[in-house]
Design a protein around this motif. Structure first.
Motif, PDB file in Angstrom:
ATOM      1  N   UNK A 190      15.363 -75.922  58.303  1.00 40.42           N
ATOM      2  CA  UNK A 190      15.190 -76.312  59.701  1.00 40.42           C
ATOM      3  C   UNK A 190      13.780 -76.835  59.983  1.00 40.42           C
ATOM      4  N   UNK A 191      12.909 -76.833  58.961  1.00 44.19           N
ATOM      5  CA  UNK A 191      11.566 -77.373  59.120  1.00 44.19           C
ATOM      6  C   UNK A 191      10.492 -76.344  59.411  1.00 44.19           C
ATOM      7  N   UNK A 192      10.848 -75.079  59.461  1.00 41.62           N
ATOM      8  CA  UNK A 192       9.865 -74.029  59.717  1.00 41.62           C
ATOM      9  C   UNK A 192       9.027 -73.764  58.461  1.00 41.62           C
ATOM     10  N   UNK A 193       7.760 -73.411  58.675  1.00 41.69           N
ATOM     11  CA  UNK A 193       6.928 -72.925  57.594  1.00 41.69           C
ATOM     12  C   UNK A 193       7.197 -71.455  57.337  1.00 41.69           C
ATOM     13  N   UNK A 194       6.781 -70.997  56.163  1.00 44.09           N
ATOM     14  CA  UNK A 194       6.929 -69.599  55.763  1.00 44.09           C
ATOM     15  C   UNK A 194       5.537 -68.999  55.604  1.00 44.09           C
ATOM     16  N   UNK A 195       5.280 -67.897  56.301  1.00 47.15           N
ATOM     17  CA  UNK A 195       3.989 -67.223  56.206  1.00 47.15           C
ATOM     18  C   UNK A 195       4.019 -66.113  55.177  1.00 47.15           C
ATOM     19  N   UNK A 196       2.834 -65.732  54.714  1.00 47.61           N
ATOM     20  CA  UNK A 196       2.738 -64.669  53.709  1.00 47.61           C
ATOM     21  C   UNK A 196       1.429 -63.911  53.874  1.00 47.61           C
ATOM     22  N   UNK A 197       1.521 -62.583  53.793  1.00 48.98           N
ATOM     23  CA  UNK A 197       0.347 -61.710  53.773  1.00 48.98           C
ATOM     24  C   UNK A 197       0.309 -61.003  52.426  1.00 48.98           C
ATOM     25  N   UNK A 198      -0.820 -61.038  51.709  1.00 47.11           N
ATOM     26  CA  UNK A 198      -0.864 -60.531  50.338  1.00 47.11           C
ATOM     27  C   UNK A 198      -0.985 -59.022  50.214  1.00 47.11           C
ATOM     28  N   UNK A 199      -1.058 -58.297  51.327  1.00 42.57           N
ATOM     29  CA  UNK A 199      -1.141 -56.837  51.262  1.00 42.57           C
ATOM     30  C   UNK A 199       0.261 -56.237  51.190  1.00 42.57           C
ATOM     31  N   UNK A 200       0.430 -55.132  50.424  1.00 44.55           N
ATOM     32  CA  UNK A 200       1.737 -54.467  50.344  1.00 44.55           C
ATOM     33  C   UNK A 200       1.989 -53.619  51.594  1.00 44.55           C
ATOM     34  N   UNK A 201       2.634 -54.199  52.590  1.00 49.66           N
ATOM     35  CA  UNK A 201       2.848 -53.516  53.867  1.00 49.66           C
ATOM     36  C   UNK A 201       4.173 -52.766  53.929  1.00 49.66           C
ATOM     37  N   UNK A 202       4.930 -52.789  52.844  1.00 51.46           N
ATOM     38  CA  UNK A 202       6.184 -52.044  52.774  1.00 51.46           C
ATOM     39  C   UNK A 202       6.418 -51.508  51.383  1.00 51.46           C
ATOM     40  N   UNK A 203       7.353 -50.557  51.296  1.00 49.66           N
ATOM     41  CA  UNK A 203       7.742 -49.969  50.015  1.00 49.66           C
ATOM     42  C   UNK A 203       9.240 -50.155  49.825  1.00 49.66           C
ATOM     43  N   UNK A 204       9.581 -50.859  48.754  1.00 52.56           N
ATOM     44  CA  UNK A 204      10.975 -51.100  48.394  1.00 52.56           C
ATOM     45  C   UNK A 204      11.417 -50.033  47.397  1.00 52.56           C
ATOM     46  N   UNK A 205      12.592 -49.440  47.645  1.00 53.22           N
ATOM     47  CA  UNK A 205      13.031 -48.337  46.802  1.00 53.22           C
ATOM     48  C   UNK A 205      14.050 -48.810  45.756  1.00 53.22           C
ATOM     49  N   UNK A 206      13.660 -48.631  44.483  1.00 51.13           N
ATOM     50  CA  UNK A 206      14.600 -48.837  43.379  1.00 51.13           C
ATOM     51  C   UNK A 206      15.374 -47.551  43.174  1.00 51.13           C
ATOM     52  N   UNK A 207      16.697 -47.633  43.200  1.00 50.20           N
ATOM     53  CA  UNK A 207      17.533 -46.453  43.054  1.00 50.20           C
ATOM     54  C   UNK A 207      18.262 -46.478  41.726  1.00 50.20           C
ATOM     55  N   UNK A 208      18.423 -45.320  41.121  1.00 46.27           N
ATOM     56  CA  UNK A 208      18.976 -45.189  39.770  1.00 46.27           C
ATOM     57  C   UNK A 208      20.330 -45.877  39.668  1.00 46.27           C
ATOM     58  N   UNK A 209      20.451 -46.714  38.656  1.00 46.53           N
ATOM     59  CA  UNK A 209      21.716 -47.375  38.381  1.00 46.53           C
ATOM     60  C   UNK A 209      22.001 -48.600  39.221  1.00 46.53           C
TER      61      UNK A 209
END
Length: 302
Positions: A190-209
């Motif tokens: 749609x023509x929008x730009x994508x922003x990015x912040x290089x700090x880890x502001x969240x934690x993604x959880x890897x779950x077994x299996x």
């Protein structure tokens, strides 16, 4: 009317959901609402969310998948910004404040995402900065081509403008796993730009299996995404023949990868069916005939 709507879809995730909600409630930025959509849970999710009383809006639906759950939340959301949070992930307290500030100063961006940490089920940190640790290229700016090549945006890190969501359209219920990836591509188209912040502001959880079992499903969704893009988005007209050829190349490569996994994890017959269709489309690609021959070899042999 709150400025930010925090959207949390959940399905049988009561074990982690309370801490996820708490991480949202602890945000230093306070102008938000939280909407939890329970996608048919049977594990006490309703009682858990009910304990938060007016702090969290609870919506129940029969099990329809993550796309339908997010869409249900967004049909009730009033914020001009949307923050996505899955039911087992966590936010740092300054996440919303940092991202709202970014969007306020970058008017052409449709959404902003961030670096992310990775934790396991016991909260052990596996990666402090996952994208940097794995040397992943980061989609940012005007990045349609980059997004078509890789899906390196983690949903829990995204804050999106409601206008960008409306322009790109709802999450596609045909995609049980990677509906977010198609949506980010749609925003960029749609023509929008994508922003990015290089700090880890969240934690993604890897779950077994969950990783190995979902790889074939994920590739299956990627195949659907490239098919949808090539047939429903008018890419050649809107983006030019180069982008259309890129999508077709991605579709070809992803189907070969999926056929390999089907041969290794499922059956040679499933792989042969997929490769037969590819051969009919690309009869001069000799590598496909080699792939096809391998489907008659034991799955234990590469």
């Amino acid at each position: 009317m709150p400025r930010v709507s925090v959207v949390i879809p959940t399905y049988n995730c009561a074990k982690f959901l309370g801490r996820t909600i708490d991480s949202a409630l602890r945000q230093t930025y306070r102008d938000f609402e939280i909407i939890v959509v329970d996608d048919g849970s049977t594990d006490g999710t309703q009682a858990l969310v009910g304990a938060y009383e007016e702090s969290v809006r609870y919506v129940y639906q029969t099990n329809q998948g993550a796309s339908a759950a997010r869409n249900a939340a967004l049909s009730r959301a009033s914020g001009e910004l949307i923050a996505y949070l899955d039911a087992d992930d966590l936010w740092r307290p300054d996440k919303l404040s940092r991202q709202v500030e970014f969007l306020d100063t970058h008017s052409t961006c449709g959404f902003v995402h961030t670096e992310v940490s990775v934790i396991d089920e016991q909260d052990t940190v596996l990666h402090t900065c996952f994208n940097q640790d794995t040397k992943r290229p980061i989609p940012q700016g005007q990045c349609v081509r980059d997004l078509l090549l890789r899906s390196h945006i983690q949903t829990l890190t995204v804050v999106e403008r409601r206008t960008a969501f409306d322009d790109a359209g709802k999450f596609d219920p045909r995609l049980p796993v990677a509906q977010d990836y198609l949506h980010w591509i749609g925003v960029a188209l749609q023509g929008y730009g994508v922003g990015y912040l290089p700090e880890p502001l969240g934690q993604y959880r890897w779950r077994a299996g969950s990783l190995m079992s979902s790889q074939r499903r994920l590739l299956g969704d990627f195949v659907k995404i490239y098919e949808i893009l090539s047939t429903e988005y008018g890419l050649e007209r809107s983006q030019g023949p180069e982008i259309m050829q890129l999508v077709k190349a991605q579709l070809y490569t992803t189907q070969r990868q999926l056929a390999y996994l089907e041969r290794r994890e499922c059956s040679g017959a499933a792989a042969r069916q997929r490769l037969g269709a590819l051969i009919r489309q690309w009869p001069l690609n000799l590598e496909l005939y080699v792939d096809f021959a391998k489907t008659y070899v034991s799955r234990q042999v590469s």
